[in-house]
Scaffold this motif. Structure first.
Motif, PDB file in Angstrom:
ATOM      1  N   SER B 273      13.266  27.028  80.964  1.00  0.00           N
ATOM      2  CA  SER B 273      14.611  27.381  81.454  1.00  0.00           C
ATOM      3  C   SER B 273      14.710  27.000  82.925  1.00  0.00           C
ATOM      4  N   SER B 277      15.029  23.084  82.563  1.00  0.00           N
ATOM      5  CA  SER B 277      15.847  22.999  81.352  1.00  0.00           C
ATOM      6  C   SER B 277      16.484  21.610  81.227  1.00  0.00           C
ATOM      7  N   TYR B 338      22.582  27.204  80.474  1.00  0.00           N
ATOM      8  CA  TYR B 338      21.705  26.070  80.152  1.00  0.00           C
ATOM      9  C   TYR B 338      21.996  25.502  78.771  1.00  0.00           C
ATOM     10  N   THR B 435      12.093  23.546  71.923  1.00  0.00           N
ATOM     11  CA  THR B 435      12.313  23.877  73.337  1.00  0.00           C
ATOM     12  C   THR B 435      11.222  23.237  74.193  1.00  0.00           C
TER      13      THR B 435
END
Lengths: 394, 499
Positions: B273, B277, B338, B435
């Protein structure tokens, strides 16, 4: 090339072997006999109503009619059957045996029937259709219709996984409202003779040729449906019958839905794990469609690769598409273990032939109970993987 | 390695997310979990037999029990007179029976209460029997710090989007970090440092995590950077080499801080993050690694090339994605800025609406005060102004409004909420997105999102949607017993001071 389904002989056997007071006599080489029994082992080995003429090299030279005659005599003496179904294979066709004549000469003309099962002629599906049609042409009679609603069910196979339990579940759901006159995969000769006593034929993917014959001959309508997996699948069957007979299945549907949901509340967190999950699916058309609807619409999975066991299906194409997919589960017959092994994911065996699982309990895959058993089997297959792992991240 | 979705499916067969609505793992689980990653190590739980029995399964390894767990099996007599002798005898017995390279003693609430001097027992076993044994120190009595999530959320809300540093992610008392700390503290010894070498902490890399680590290594290799070792998912012998690494890429901090103190090894926390990100975040991540290894300038070219390749590989798909309008729905409003950025800037999608679902319970449990909420909304507004001006943002809209929004969109993204199937447009489950911090994972994400939007599967009769789920309690089934259990947990844990 890899075969997407079996041949005409297997289709014929699967269409007719469920008639309990008949015997299947394969007029073929031993491989056909042994091979078809291989798919029967896990189903019901107490039921052995299949024999073979075991065509040998001498028969090839001098024809196999004598062997057939001998075998018919044995069958007549040894089985107390009302009917002998001779299914001829490739070799007997190629050597030109006159099977019908031998049946008549042997004194089995009245209760014997010849089904051409030469595998080089067509595939499993056509073999099933033609065999059932031929049988119907020979034995079906005009019968007096029942007063109360009655149906016949076609399309199931003799060695279908969960066959008995599925039929029982279906009967229980229809209750007193609709009588099941005959399920061609589990009946006796009398039921077949009296097919026309029912008001409607339900065709689960296979048997449309016989259904068409019955329509033309006795004005008996038929409807084609996907195999009724899940609540929605069974609802479709009940609604169709309800509309046809002008009766209501509302309370049955409510009970069906409520009873399934009540059980599924216990595992709601696992069901959440199914949402958006890519899976691949193989099987006969009606089963694939029914299962696809259940997995996609009711469990929320994403069916990313589908193969239908027909002559037109390139098995290589399906395998490639399945193996290249990101499917986390494979649904199919025991043969789809090839794909699940390559993907290293579980295989849920639900369609013929299933030879890596037995089903001897009263545990259907359709209806309220069936939906629960099916989901239970899916979850247990997932949980049943190896448990020892060096590190979670290693 | 298991197929990606199957791995995830297997993991969901131990629904820890659900269990966490009613409780958290005891601290022992984190230590067993860490031990389970290391070849040659046996964890010895110093406590009653129940701990030794159940922690094999509740060891944060989901459906994989850690079978090689042993315990000192403290009994009443030990509680009264002390369990040190029993611990010593167990250490000796375990050493003879299994010949492990290292035994790690894990304290329990019981051993903490009776105040056994575990360090002395361990020292005695090392000195008298020459057994390689260490002990984990209890940081908290029984379980992790319950205020962690609240504090972290508050900190995030105060941070400007794309400007802040990554916020530390470290949960005190979870057992895992304590275990790693003990390894750093008690078994690692100084070694010469190999320039341009890294150690990688292996946990918490998300979906396709192992693949992402391999891809990260490949990118770094282009700059001459090599992996020294992994931590903790490797053998005990490999772990001893850790001090040779020139940089630690870490997920948890305290062990890394201890390495910094003890061996002066710098570290970089790999979050996905804030500044790391999206595609630019991936570039920042490699840039920071380069700076810490002293090759900041050299790695720039490699990053630029990788980024260019990603943009080329995704160009056509992004062009196609531009034609899709999506409805973003998330319960994670701290991440919403984000997510907006990712879908618009990185994927090229048109985010028509961005919806936050924030139940009263969630607000209460995470202590989202008006100030925190207002700050979180400012962050979302920043993202809207900078990345997607036409996006309209709503918090907790009615179902009628959601239906109207869905009517203008092609798909819903950002959620796993099956109840949204009711909106009758395809819901693209968040499980389809990784991710990861590798360039390759970014390409996969763009491709996967396009594939799923194109397929547009809907699930009209989901059994789950016939149960009475509601948004406030998602994903709990709102039955009396379930909600009561949840509420008691909430009162006894999250809001204990309030009652």
């Amino acid at each position: 090339m890899k075969c997407s389904n079996s041949c005409r002989l297997f289709g014929a056997c699967q269409a007719l072997a469920g008639i309990k007071d008949s015997v299947i006599l394969l007029h073929s080489v031993v491989g056909c006999h042994f091979g078809s029994l291989g798919f029967h082992i896990s189903r019901d080995m107490s039921d052995m109503r299949q024999a073979c003429t075991i065509i040998n090299d001498r028969d090839i030279i001098f024809n196999g009619e004598n062997s057939l005659k001998q075998a018919l005599d044995h069958v007549s003496k040894l089985y107390n059957s009302r009917c002998i179904t001779v299914v001829s294979g490739c070799v007997s066709q190629m050597i030109g045996d006159d099977v019908k004549a031998v049946i008549c000469e042997s004194g089995n003309g009245a209760n014997g029937i010849h089904i051409d099962g030469a595998g080089f002629k067509s595939d499993f599906e056509k073999g099933y259709e033609d065999a059932l049609l031929e049988f119907g042409k020979t034995f079906c009679k005009e019968a007096e219709s029942y007063d109360a609603p009655a149906v016949n069910i076609m399309g199931m196979l003799y060695d279908d996984y969960k066959k008995e339990a599925d039929i029982k579940e279906m009967k229980s759901l229809l209750g007193d409202k609709v009588r099941i006159n005959c399920v061609t995969a589990l009946c006796n000769l009398k039921d077949m003779e009296n097919l026309s006593a029912a008001h409607l034929n339900i065709v689960f993917g296979r048997g449309s040729k016989l259904a068409l014959l019955l329509k033309e001959k006795y004005g008996q309508p038929f409807i084609e449906l996907d195999y009724p997996y899940g609540i929605e699948g069974m609802k479709r069957v009940l609604c169709t019958l309800g509309n046809f007979f002008n009766i209501s299945f509302r309370s049955e549907i409510e009970i069906l839905e409520k009873s399934v949901l009540k059980v599924f509340e216990k595992i709601y967190s696992y069901l959440q794990g199914f949402y958006g999950l890519p899976v691949c699916l193989y099987g006969s058309k009606a089963r694939v469609e029914g299962m696809k609807n259940f997995l996609n619409d009711e469990l929320g999975m994403e069916v990313v690769s589908i193969g239908v066991s027909s002559k037109e299906q390139s098995m290589e194409d399906f395998i490639n598409s399945a193996v290249e997919s990101d499917a986390a589960l494979v649904f199919g017959s025991s043969f789809e273990a090839d794909i699940s092994d390559r993907l290293n994911v579980p295989l849920i065996q639900y369609d013929y032939p299933v030879f890596h699982r037995v089903s001897i309990s009263d545990s259907p895959y359709i209806g309220a109970n069936g939906t629960v058993y099916l989901v239970e089997d899916i979850l247990n297959s997932i949980m049943n993987g190896p448990k020892s792992k060096k590190g979670f991240y290693r | 390695m298991k197929q990606r979705y199957y791995e995830e499916l297997s993991i969901s067969m131990y629904p820890s997310d659900l269990l966490h609505r009613f409780g958290v793992n005891g601290k022992i689980s984190g230590s067993i979990y860490a031990a389970g990653e290391i070849e040659g190590v046996i964890p010895l739980i110093h406590g009653p037999r129940g701990c030794g029995y159940h922690y094999r399964y509740s060891a944060r390894r989901r459906h994989y029990p850690f079978f090689n767990t042993v315990a000192s099996c403290l009994e009443e007599e030990d509680v009264v007179f002390g369990g040190e002798d029993k611990l010593y005898n167990t250490i000796v017995k375990i050493s003879q029976l299994y010949c492990p390279q290292l035994i790690v003693v894990i304290p329990t609430p019981v051993s903490d209460i009776i105040q056994d001097d575990i360090d002395s027992v361990v020292k005695k076993a090392r000195e008298e029997k020459n057994i390689n044994v260490i002990a984990v120190k209890s940081e908290l009595f029984s379980h992790r710090d319950k205020n962690f999530s609240r504090k972290r959320l508050k900190e995030i809300s105060n941070q400007k989007v794309n400007h802040g540093k990554n916020i530390d992610f470290d949960i005190k008392g979870c057992g895992y970090t304590e275990f790693l700390y003990a390894l750093v503290n008690d078994v690692m010894e100084s070694r010469p440092v190999t320039p341009l070498s890294i150690n990688i902490e292996t946990i918490g890399w998300g979906i396709e995590g192992k693949t992402v680590i391999k891809e990260m290594e490949k990118t770094l290799e282009k700059a001459g950077v090599k992996v020294n070792t992994y931590f903790p998912s490797t053998s005990y012998k490999e772990i001893l080499k850790m001090p040779s690494g020139a940089l630690n890429i870490v997920k948890r901090l305290r062990w890394a801080k201890r390495m910094k103190e003890k061996f002066d090894t710098p570290f970089l926390q790999a979050n996905t993050s804030e500044i790391y990100s999206g595609l630019n975040g991936i570039c920042n991540f490699y840039g920071d690694i380069g700076k810490l290894l002293g090759i900041g300038e050299g790695i720039k070219t490699i990053i630029e090339e990788e980024k260019k390749a990603v943009l080329e590989q995704t160009e056509k798909i992004r062009d196609k994605l531009k034609h899709f309008r999506v409805l973003l729905i998330t319960r994670n409003i701290q991440m919403m800025p984000y997510i907006i950025k990712k879908y618009t800037v990185d994927y090229g999608l048109k985010v028509s609406y961005s919806v936050g679902l924030l139940s009263e319970n969630y607000r209460k449990n995470l202590d989202i005060t008006e100030t925190v909420f207002s700050n979180l909304m400012k962050r979302i507004d920043y993202a809207k102004q900078n990345y997607s001006k036409n996006t309209r943002v709503y918090i907790n809209p009615s179902m009628k409004m959601l239906k109207s929004m869905a009517g203008e969109c092609d798909a819903i993204l950002g959620t796993n909420d099956f109840s949204l199937e009711e909106l009758e447009i395809p819901v693209i489950h968040i499980r389809h997105e990784e991710t990861g911090l590798s360039f390759e994972s970014h390409v996969r994400n763009v491709k996967k999102i396009y594939q799923k939007i194109k397929q547009g599967q809907k699930h009209p009769h989901m059994l789950l949607n016939k149960m009475d789920f509601n948004s406030d309690d998602f994903p709990l089934l709102p039955k009396n017993d379930i909600l009561a259990a949840r509420e008691i947990w909430s009162k006894m844990w999250l809001h204990r001071k309030d009652f």
